[in-house]
Design an enzyme around this catalytic site. Structure first.
Site, PDB file in Angstrom:
ATOM      1  N   ASP A  45     -11.166 -12.838 -16.411  1.00 25.40           N
ATOM      2  CA  ASP A  45     -11.271 -14.170 -17.014  1.00 25.40           C
ATOM      3  C   ASP A  45      -9.914 -14.498 -17.618  1.00 25.40           C
ATOM      4  O   ASP A  45      -9.472 -13.881 -18.581  1.00 25.40           O
ATOM      5  CB  ASP A  45     -12.361 -14.176 -18.094  1.00 25.40           C
ATOM      6  CG  ASP A  45     -12.559 -15.546 -18.728  1.00 25.40           C
ATOM      7  OD1 ASP A  45     -11.749 -16.463 -18.447  1.00 25.40           O
ATOM      8  OD2 ASP A  45     -13.506 -15.692 -19.514  1.00 25.40           O
TER       9      ASP A  45
ATOM     10  N   HIS B 150       0.810  -1.216   0.000  1.00 27.70           N
ATOM     11  CA  HIS B 150       0.000   0.000   0.000  1.00 27.70           C
ATOM     12  C   HIS B 150       0.845   1.269   0.000  1.00 27.70           C
ATOM     13  O   HIS B 150       0.333   2.359  -0.271  1.00 27.70           O
ATOM     14  CB  HIS B 150      -0.936   0.016   1.218  1.00 27.70           C
ATOM     15  CG  HIS B 150      -2.348  -0.316   0.868  1.00 27.70           C
ATOM     16  ND1 HIS B 150      -3.011   0.256  -0.197  1.00 27.70           N
ATOM     17  CD2 HIS B 150      -3.242  -1.150   1.448  1.00 27.70           C
ATOM     18  CE1 HIS B 150      -4.237  -0.205  -0.264  1.00 27.70           C
ATOM     19  NE2 HIS B 150      -4.406  -1.067   0.712  1.00 27.70           N
TER      20      HIS B 150
END
Length: 262
Positions: free
Chosen positions: A218, A3
């Site tokens: 996908d 982060h």
């Protein structure tokens, strides 16, 4: 992915691009913008004054119980309508109403004996659309700021869904261009490291977003059936919000040291 470098928007942009490449695309649909935005033009690089106290905060993955709550599009719409009706407004968002409902439920189930006990909710808000001019959609960096709500247990449980959601609404509204720039400019002058000590008792924190493109990934073997975070993303009261598999629904991971009372 740390982060200190990027935020959740970048995390999912990376996976979205990776899945496009895996399906044979020779060009990703949203290239990352790697040019860094900075609040001031001088005093670079930033010199962070390290001390033994600052770097001694060691994170050990706690043993927490976890439950995933699924909220349908219809249920969320009812919560939003109720919150707005109670406050005679139309500005409370679906997510604000849902998180207010969750905060009320957790505080109620904790059975806090002292109703004047302070409870806190930490909202993580993206600065991307709030800066003027706004950062590019594909900006690759960390733009998250924390806004902390404080109230008594009695207020959260007793003042109604609309009141709690309105506190969230007002806190997010404070994240303006001027406020964000001042926050960053002050940090450059006096940099501080974020530690896990901010997660004190009676504090809830929400991370991630239902707007991330999770189910569009996908890799060539079909779309996802569910999304879950790893153990390093779970501490007591640190909740993670994901889109549900059905359009408009939301899943929320809720880890606590003791979930039996919930």
């Amino acid at each position: 992915m740390n982060h200190a470098v990027v935020d959740g928007s970048c995390f999912w942009q990376f996976f979205n691009s990776w899945s496009e490449i895996s399906r044979g695309s020779d060009k990703i649909s949203r290239p990352p913008v790697l040019n860094r935005w900075f609040p001031i033009d001088d005093d670079c690089p930033i010199r962070i004054p390290f001390s033994s106290e600052q770097i001694s905060d060691t994170f050990v993955v706690p043993k927490v119980e976890e439950m995933v709550f699924h909220f349908t599009k219809e249920k969320i719409a009812k919560l939003k309508a109720k919150a707005n009706a109670e406050m005679d407004t139309t500005t409370i968002s679906s997510l604000q109403a849902l998180l207010a409902h969750l905060w009320q439920s957790v505080v109620r189930c904790q059975n806090i004996n002292d109703t004047n006990q302070e409870v806190k909710y930490v909202l993580l808000v993206s600065a991307r659309p709030r800066l003027r001019p706004p950062l590019p959609e594909g900006y690759f960096g960390n733009t998250i700021n924390a806004e902390t709500l404080r109230a008594t247990a009695e207020e959260v449980v007793g003042k109604g869904l609309g009141w709690v959601a309105w506190q969230m609404n007002k806190a997010i509204a404070l994240q303006t261009n001027d406020g964000i720039r001042k926050l960053y400019e002050d940090w450059v002058k006096n940099p501080k490291l974020l530690t896990m000590s901010v997660m004190t008792n009676n504090t809830l924190t929400t991370s991630s977003s239902p707007r991330f493109n999770v189910y569009g990934n996908d890799f060539g073997w079909g779309k996802p059936v569910a999304v879950r975070s790893g153990s390093a993303n779970k501490t007591d009261g640190k909740m993670t919000v994901f889109p549900g598999v059905e359009e408009g629904s939301i899943d929320i991971e809720v880890p606590f040291f003791d979930l039996r009372s919930l």
